[in-house]
Design a protein around this motif. Sequence first.
Motif, short mmCIF file in Angstrom:
data_model
loop_
_atom_site.label_atom_id
_atom_site.label_comp_id
_atom_site.label_asym_id
_atom_site.label_seq_id
_atom_site.Cartn_x
_atom_site.Cartn_y
_atom_site.Cartn_z
N MET A 127 -7.78 -1.77 4.94
CA MET A 127 -8.28 -3.12 4.69
C MET A 127 -8.43 -3.85 6.01
SD MET A 127 -6.07 -4.21 1.32
CE MET A 127 -7.06 -5.63 0.91
N ASP A 128 -9.64 -4.33 6.30
CA ASP A 128 -9.89 -5.05 7.55
C ASP A 128 -9.23 -6.42 7.52
OD1 ASP A 128 -11.41 -3.01 8.61
OD2 ASP A 128 -13.29 -3.81 7.82
N GLY A 129 -8.79 -6.85 8.71
CA GLY A 129 -8.30 -8.20 8.87
C GLY A 129 -6.88 -8.44 8.36
N PHE A 130 -6.17 -7.38 8.05
CA PHE A 130 -4.80 -7.54 7.55
C PHE A 130 -3.83 -7.00 8.59
CE2 PHE A 130 -7.34 -7.53 3.69
CZ PHE A 130 -6.87 -8.68 3.09
N ASN A 131 -3.46 -7.83 9.54
CA ASN A 131 -2.50 -7.42 10.55
C ASN A 131 -1.11 -7.35 9.94
OD1 ASN A 131 -4.54 -7.46 12.48
ND2 ASN A 131 -4.24 -9.62 12.87
N GLY A 132 -0.30 -6.52 10.52
CA GLY A 132 1.07 -6.44 10.05
C GLY A 132 1.36 -5.13 9.34
N PRO A 133 2.64 -4.89 9.09
CA PRO A 133 3.04 -3.60 8.55
C PRO A 133 2.54 -3.32 7.14
CG PRO A 133 4.93 -5.09 8.68
CD PRO A 133 3.79 -5.76 9.38
N LEU A 134 2.30 -4.35 6.33
CA LEU A 134 1.86 -4.09 4.96
C LEU A 134 0.53 -3.35 4.90
CD1 LEU A 134 2.92 -7.22 2.89
CD2 LEU A 134 3.68 -4.87 2.61
N ALA A 135 -0.38 -3.64 5.82
CA ALA A 135 -1.66 -2.95 5.83
C ALA A 135 -1.46 -1.46 6.12
CB ALA A 135 -2.59 -3.58 6.85
N GLY A 136 -0.58 -1.16 7.07
CA GLY A 136 -0.28 0.24 7.37
C GLY A 136 0.45 0.93 6.23
N ILE A 137 1.34 0.19 5.58
CA ILE A 137 2.06 0.75 4.43
C ILE A 137 1.08 1.08 3.31
CG2 ILE A 137 3.66 0.11 2.57
CD1 ILE A 137 5.36 -1.30 4.78
N LEU A 138 0.15 0.17 3.02
CA LEU A 138 -0.85 0.43 1.99
C LEU A 138 -1.65 1.68 2.32
CD1 LEU A 138 -2.47 -0.30 -0.55
CD2 LEU A 138 -3.89 -1.78 0.90
N THR A 139 -2.12 1.78 3.55
CA THR A 139 -2.93 2.92 3.96
C THR A 139 -2.14 4.22 3.84
OG1 THR A 139 -4.21 1.52 5.44
CG2 THR A 139 -4.27 3.89 5.88
N ALA A 140 -0.88 4.21 4.24
CA ALA A 140 -0.06 5.42 4.12
C ALA A 140 0.14 5.81 2.66
CB ALA A 140 1.29 5.21 4.80
N LEU A 141 0.40 4.83 1.79
CA LEU A 141 0.56 5.13 0.36
C LEU A 141 -0.73 5.73 -0.19
CD1 LEU A 141 2.49 1.94 -0.83
CD2 LEU A 141 3.40 4.28 -0.73
N GLU A 142 -1.87 5.19 0.22
CA GLU A 142 -3.17 5.68 -0.26
C GLU A 142 -3.46 7.10 0.20
OE1 GLU A 142 -5.68 1.47 -0.39
OE2 GLU A 142 -5.60 2.61 1.48
N ASN A 143 -2.89 7.51 1.32
CA ASN A 143 -3.18 8.82 1.89
C ASN A 143 -2.03 9.81 1.78
OD1 ASN A 143 -5.96 8.62 3.26
ND2 ASN A 143 -4.96 6.70 3.78
N SER A 144 -1.03 9.47 0.99
CA SER A 144 0.13 10.34 0.85
C SER A 144 -0.17 11.55 -0.02
CB SER A 144 1.29 9.54 0.24
OG SER A 144 2.38 10.39 -0.02
N ASN A 145 0.40 12.70 0.36
CA ASN A 145 0.31 13.92 -0.45
C ASN A 145 1.37 13.96 -1.53
OD1 ASN A 145 -1.73 14.84 1.20
ND2 ASN A 145 -0.39 16.03 2.50
N THR A 146 2.31 13.02 -1.48
CA THR A 146 3.45 13.02 -2.40
C THR A 146 3.55 11.66 -3.08
OG1 THR A 146 4.95 12.28 -0.65
CG2 THR A 146 4.71 14.67 -0.94
#
Length: 193
Positions: A72-91
């Motif tokens: 998601m563009d424009g969302f600084n901070g750890p939540l944006a990275g957390i969302l992306t990791a959850l979306e790309n998790s194999n587990t």
Amino acid sequence: MPIPPLTGAILSGGQATRMGGTDKGLVKVNGVPLYQHVLARLRPQVSHIIISANRNIEEYQKSGYPVFSDSMDGFNGPLAGILTALENSNTDWVLFSPCDTPLIPDDLADRLWNNRGNQLAAYADDGHRAHPTLALLHTDLITPLRRYLLGGDRKLMIFLSQQKATPVDFQNSPDAFRNINTLDECNNWNEQK
């Protein structure tokens, strides 16, 4: 209860303003990039590793692990990275650590898993403060997290509270959560080791 397969996610996507904009995960501590110290601690605890980074992608890819930039563009901070990791998790479950905490506990996954209750999220607390980026989250949180971000919110602890995340006691390992935020702290760390 045995731990299910976990994906470990290293959060390296911040702007590192206190480091003068230097990519914090790539700052060397004892000659090794900071994120690699976290990687060494995380690797034995998980089945897969992914890295959240928004710049110097090629450098992080040298680790041999997948690297994802914020979805998601424009969302600084750890939540944006957390969302992306959850979306790309194999587990179904993802174990998170920021790139600037090189001494994370060797039993972080075990303790978060076994003390989470029936919640979809748990995070470390050393008795003095919460460490919400050292957390275990289920991928069922993708939709509520995306909604939270789209609503304009950014605070990780508020999101975790809304999800009834479990704080897990790590009082016996307070040094495990020491983080490196400035180049001076990095230099002092180098001198101590």
